[in-house]
Design a protein around this motif. Structure first.
Motif, PDB file in Angstrom:
ATOM      1  N   ALA A  92       0.844  -1.201   0.000  1.00  0.00           N
ATOM      2  CA  ALA A  92       0.000   0.000   0.000  1.00  0.00           C
ATOM      3  C   ALA A  92       0.876   1.246   0.000  1.00  0.00           C
ATOM      4  CB  ALA A  92      -0.936  -0.009   1.209  1.00  0.00           C
ATOM      5  N   VAL A  93       1.967   1.207   0.750  1.00  0.00           N
ATOM      6  CA  VAL A  93       2.921   2.314   0.780  1.00  0.00           C
ATOM      7  C   VAL A  93       3.557   2.496  -0.599  1.00  0.00           C
ATOM      8  CG1 VAL A  93       5.161   3.038   1.725  1.00  0.00           C
ATOM      9  CG2 VAL A  93       3.398   2.098   3.258  1.00  0.00           C
ATOM     10  N   GLU A  94       3.969   1.403  -1.200  1.00  0.00           N
ATOM     11  CA  GLU A  94       4.631   1.464  -2.507  1.00  0.00           C
ATOM     12  C   GLU A  94       3.719   2.032  -3.587  1.00  0.00           C
ATOM     13  OE1 GLU A  94       7.713  -2.242  -1.712  1.00  0.00           O
ATOM     14  OE2 GLU A  94       5.833  -2.631  -2.772  1.00  0.00           O
ATOM     15  N   VAL A  95       2.453   1.651  -3.568  1.00  0.00           N
ATOM     16  CA  VAL A  95       1.495   2.174  -4.551  1.00  0.00           C
ATOM     17  C   VAL A  95       1.337   3.683  -4.383  1.00  0.00           C
ATOM     18  CG1 VAL A  95      -0.950   2.140  -5.217  1.00  0.00           C
ATOM     19  CG2 VAL A  95       0.269  -0.008  -4.847  1.00  0.00           C
ATOM     20  N   SER A  96       1.451   4.152  -3.151  1.00  0.00           N
ATOM     21  CA  SER A  96       1.279   5.587  -2.899  1.00  0.00           C
ATOM     22  C   SER A  96       2.342   6.440  -3.567  1.00  0.00           C
ATOM     23  CB  SER A  96       1.285   5.863  -1.391  1.00  0.00           C
ATOM     24  OG  SER A  96       2.606   5.822  -0.865  1.00  0.00           O
ATOM     25  N   ALA A  97       3.475   5.841  -3.926  1.00  0.00           N
ATOM     26  CA  ALA A  97       4.550   6.609  -4.556  1.00  0.00           C
ATOM     27  C   ALA A  97       4.149   7.120  -5.941  1.00  0.00           C
ATOM     28  CB  ALA A  97       5.820   5.762  -4.661  1.00  0.00           C
ATOM     29  N   ILE A  98       3.188   6.444  -6.573  1.00  0.00           N
ATOM     30  CA  ILE A  98       2.759   6.891  -7.908  1.00  0.00           C
ATOM     31  C   ILE A  98       2.090   8.270  -7.809  1.00  0.00           C
ATOM     32  CG2 ILE A  98       1.356   6.356  -9.939  1.00  0.00           C
ATOM     33  CD1 ILE A  98       3.850   4.491  -9.463  1.00  0.00           C
ATOM     34  N   PRO A  99       1.031   8.433  -7.005  1.00  0.00           N
ATOM     35  CA  PRO A  99       0.434   9.771  -6.945  1.00  0.00           C
ATOM     36  C   PRO A  99       1.159  10.724  -6.001  1.00  0.00           C
ATOM     37  CG  PRO A  99      -0.851   8.283  -5.604  1.00  0.00           C
ATOM     38  CD  PRO A  99       0.199   7.441  -6.297  1.00  0.00           C
ATOM     39  N   GLY A 100       1.856  10.188  -4.983  1.00  0.00           N
ATOM     40  CA  GLY A 100       2.399  11.045  -3.937  1.00  0.00           C
ATOM     41  C   GLY A 100       3.880  11.319  -4.000  1.00  0.00           C
ATOM     42  N   GLY A 101       4.618  10.547  -4.771  1.00  0.00           N
ATOM     43  CA  GLY A 101       6.050  10.768  -4.876  1.00  0.00           C
ATOM     44  C   GLY A 101       6.846  10.038  -3.798  1.00  0.00           C
ATOM     45  N   MET A 102       8.139  10.208  -3.869  1.00  0.00           N
ATOM     46  CA  MET A 102       9.054   9.488  -3.000  1.00  0.00           C
ATOM     47  C   MET A 102       8.939   9.861  -1.519  1.00  0.00           C
ATOM     48  SD  MET A 102      10.239   7.357  -5.045  1.00  0.00           S
ATOM     49  CE  MET A 102      11.462   6.588  -4.023  1.00  0.00           C
ATOM     50  N   PRO A 103       8.672  11.108  -1.144  1.00  0.00           N
ATOM     51  CA  PRO A 103       8.565  11.407   0.289  1.00  0.00           C
ATOM     52  C   PRO A 103       7.496  10.569   1.001  1.00  0.00           C
ATOM     53  CG  PRO A 103       8.886  13.432  -0.912  1.00  0.00           C
ATOM     54  CD  PRO A 103       8.662  12.348  -1.947  1.00  0.00           C
ATOM     55  N   GLY A 104       6.383  10.320   0.338  1.00  0.00           N
ATOM     56  CA  GLY A 104       5.355   9.462   0.931  1.00  0.00           C
ATOM     57  C   GLY A 104       5.823   8.022   1.081  1.00  0.00           C
ATOM     58  N   LEU A 105       6.572   7.554   0.098  1.00  0.00           N
ATOM     59  CA  LEU A 105       7.149   6.208   0.166  1.00  0.00           C
ATOM     60  C   LEU A 105       8.106   6.107   1.343  1.00  0.00           C
ATOM     61  CD1 LEU A 105       7.577   3.395  -1.232  1.00  0.00           C
ATOM     62  CD2 LEU A 105       9.505   4.471  -2.399  1.00  0.00           C
TER      63      LEU A 105
END
Length: 124
Positions: A92-105
């Motif tokens: 779920a964290v990894e998928v968030s990198a698509i819309p949110g970028g690396m800081p969210g990851l």
């Protein structure tokens, strides 16, 4: 009314604390009742097409994408308590990198690592 809302939030939180709901219940009981309707009855307490674990995993991704540390921790803890594996939370964290970028990851990965260490859990 405030006590009913407070209990509803405590029950649905699965032990992940958020003092803001108690404060809102004390300061504005009517708003707290409406918030309970949305948060508890309409979303996390409702049996719909998605189970609660899946909803929490979705929230992990959203809060990572929005870079919201408190939400990442709360929803990660809840997902794990509901039976999500650490790998599912990480995805779920990894998928968030698509819309949110690396800081969210980074936020999600670091938070998951902290939770696993605190709870003595292994990554599987």
């Amino acid at each position: 009314m405030a006590d009913d809302a407070r209990k509803a939030f405590k029950d649905i939180s699965l032990g992940a604390t958020n003092k803001a709901y108690d404060i809102i219940a004390d300061l504005d009981p009517e708003y707290s009742r409406h918030l309970t309707g949305l948060f508890v009855d309409g979303t996390f307490g409702r049996e719909g097409a998605l189970d609660r674990k899946t909803k929490e995993l979705i929230m992990v991704g959203i809060t990572c994408a929005l870079n919201r540390p408190r939400g990442v921790r709360l929803h990660s803890e809840r997902a794990l308590k509901l039976g999500a594996t650490p790998r599912q939370v990480l995805e779920a964290v990894e998928v968030s990198a698509i819309p949110g970028g690396m800081p969210g990851l980074w936020l999600g990965a670091e938070t998951l690592d902290e939770i696993l260490r605190e709870q003595g859990m292994e990554f599987k």
